[in-house]
Design a protein around this motif. Sequence first.
Motif, short mmCIF file in Angstrom:
data_model
loop_
_atom_site.label_atom_id
_atom_site.label_comp_id
_atom_site.label_asym_id
_atom_site.label_seq_id
_atom_site.Cartn_x
_atom_site.Cartn_y
_atom_site.Cartn_z
N VAL A 29 -7.50 6.90 8.36
CA VAL A 29 -7.80 6.63 6.96
C VAL A 29 -8.93 7.56 6.55
O VAL A 29 -9.83 7.86 7.36
CB VAL A 29 -8.19 5.16 6.73
CG1 VAL A 29 -9.45 4.78 7.48
CG2 VAL A 29 -8.34 4.86 5.25
N GLU A 69 0.85 -1.18 0.00
CA GLU A 69 0.00 0.00 0.00
C GLU A 69 0.89 1.24 0.00
O GLU A 69 2.10 1.16 0.22
CB GLU A 69 -0.94 0.00 1.21
CG GLU A 69 -0.27 -0.31 2.54
CD GLU A 69 -1.28 -0.71 3.60
OE1 GLU A 69 -2.30 -0.04 3.73
OE2 GLU A 69 -1.02 -1.71 4.30
N GLU A 129 -4.32 11.92 5.39
CA GLU A 129 -4.02 10.90 6.40
C GLU A 129 -2.71 11.19 7.11
O GLU A 129 -2.58 10.97 8.33
CB GLU A 129 -4.01 9.53 5.73
CG GLU A 129 -5.38 9.08 5.23
CD GLU A 129 -5.33 7.92 4.26
OE1 GLU A 129 -6.40 7.46 3.85
OE2 GLU A 129 -4.22 7.48 3.90
N ASP A 135 -9.21 4.70 -4.97
CA ASP A 135 -9.42 4.85 -3.55
C ASP A 135 -8.28 5.65 -2.92
O ASP A 135 -8.36 6.03 -1.76
CB ASP A 135 -9.53 3.48 -2.85
CG ASP A 135 -8.40 2.54 -3.22
OD1 ASP A 135 -7.41 3.01 -3.80
OD2 ASP A 135 -8.52 1.35 -2.92
N ARG A 147 -9.22 -0.89 2.32
CA ARG A 147 -9.91 0.36 1.99
C ARG A 147 -11.34 0.11 1.52
O ARG A 147 -12.20 0.99 1.67
CB ARG A 147 -9.13 1.14 0.94
CG ARG A 147 -7.88 1.79 1.49
CD ARG A 147 -7.23 2.73 0.48
NE ARG A 147 -6.13 3.45 1.08
CZ ARG A 147 -6.23 4.62 1.71
NH1 ARG A 147 -7.40 5.20 1.83
NH2 ARG A 147 -5.17 5.21 2.22
N VAL A 172 -13.46 0.35 4.55
CA VAL A 172 -13.33 1.53 5.39
C VAL A 172 -14.67 2.21 5.61
O VAL A 172 -14.96 2.72 6.68
CB VAL A 172 -12.32 2.52 4.78
CG1 VAL A 172 -12.47 3.90 5.41
CG2 VAL A 172 -10.92 2.00 5.01
N ALA A 177 -11.88 8.40 3.54
CA ALA A 177 -12.65 7.76 2.48
C ALA A 177 -13.63 8.76 1.89
O ALA A 177 -14.04 9.72 2.54
CB ALA A 177 -13.40 6.54 3.02
#
Length: 531
Positions: A453, A292, A440, A424, A515, A518, A455
């Motif tokens: 995180v 990631e 983040e 994402d 993710r 999330v 989103a």
Amino acid sequence: MSTASTAGETMHDLRHATGTPPVLRAVADRVRAAPAAEAVTFGGRSMTYGELWAASGDVAGRLAALGANAGTRIGLCLDRSAELVVVLVGVLRAGGVAVPLDPAYPVERLRYMCADAGADIVAGHPGPLRRLGGFDPVAAEGPLVYARRAGDGDEPRRTPDAPDDDLAYIAYTSGSTGVPKGVMFRHESLANLISWQIGASGCGPGDRTLQFSPAAFDVIYQEVLTTLGEGGVVVCCAEDERQDPQLLWDLIARERINRLFVPFAMLRSLALFAHDVTPESHPLREIYSTGEQMQCGDRLRAMFRRLPGCRLANQWGTTETHVATNHWLPADVAAWPALPSIGEPISRTRVLVCGEDGRPVPAGRTGELWIAGAGVGPGFVNRPDRTARDFVPDPLDPAGRAYRTGDLGRVGPDGELECLGRGDGQVKVRGFRVELGEIEILLCSMPSVAEAVVALAGADPQEQRLLAFVVTTAVPFDRDEALAALRDRLPEHMVPSRVEVVRELPRTASGKLDRLAVGRPARTQDEETRT
């Protein structure tokens, strides 16, 4: 070249290079050179190179006696242990195609993987093997049990997906259809990766590498075969040590670990507990992170300031190709960018940035990242349509093939590759393109935030908004103060409309941030307080 045997060999002689799989030739050289050197350790018990070679030869011989030959699909289902390393090497020596299975997976998933891969023989520990169902034990040796699919004859089935004698393993990854898809990986591709990794690393004989990866993930081959090919020591750990960053630091100190291969989520967790680490107590020299987007926040920088002799590498790739690129971050932590590049391709590998027409785009322009070269394999098990879609002709070499990763990227001003994520990691909010990682990093720099995180929520583009989910530290967290701090550093369209405190962030089986989940975290701490 001499083919003289080493002490302790049993069912399989130490064969000439033409009889040893290419990926194991460096290991065989180490067995010849130093059979008494430590190779694997777990729970206070160690195994030498000579003992490892003898034990893996026993596994290969037992599999051959059960009818396995070049290309036979063989399931591996073991708890974390030294035996896991032995069986992994033994299946390669037998010429079989390993189908690594994680005992922690749901029963239905394990059984689907065995059936889909065509695994008719399995080797492992008794408890995990019982969960597979449909296999009859046919032999046992020490802690290992061998089983054959119930009702099968003496000859295992052969499957037509690819030339089976060229396959090293089949790794399963999440599938968009709701069932996992099996990725076939070749000996040539694996040998290329391991050869490159040995050359790129500063570790060597006697250096100690943690076996962190779950058995079902491809990184286990990188950890184990690189270390054994260098003459190092594979240090196996218990699952609770692997999951808990404080216990992991304790293990690193106790076992004198020199190298780690970990997903970024665990690297970030380690940074949270790195207050007391020193080069003397924690002799790490290399950490490789993949899986990631790496984010170089204050805590990560502080951890490496405490370990000035340890280098950090950002690796990028996919299960379909394994590692494709590598980027060593500068020794000077102050020079680290917030979002490091993914670097340059490894040996015999090319990464193309392609437009919608499938042709490479100029440097600086964004496109889809395609991987070409030695790491590109035959494709997916039993999925010809998906294979034809994702494994395509190499636009620069029509005789070869390339894998379409689905990741967006570009070539930066310094000539190095930048991965921009998949929808994402970079989103559009009210017409503005937003890099979620930037938000983040700022959240994680707050003393009260351990992990964060961000989103995108909402189906209607006109009503979409950013949501932040944070795991807090012992320092009291104030939402209003957090949002005010973000407004001081970010344009308004990048400030989340809401910050939720959660007990933990969702993870995939490999430990990476999930993710896709999330937007539906288990329960916020506020919800638990209300109930």
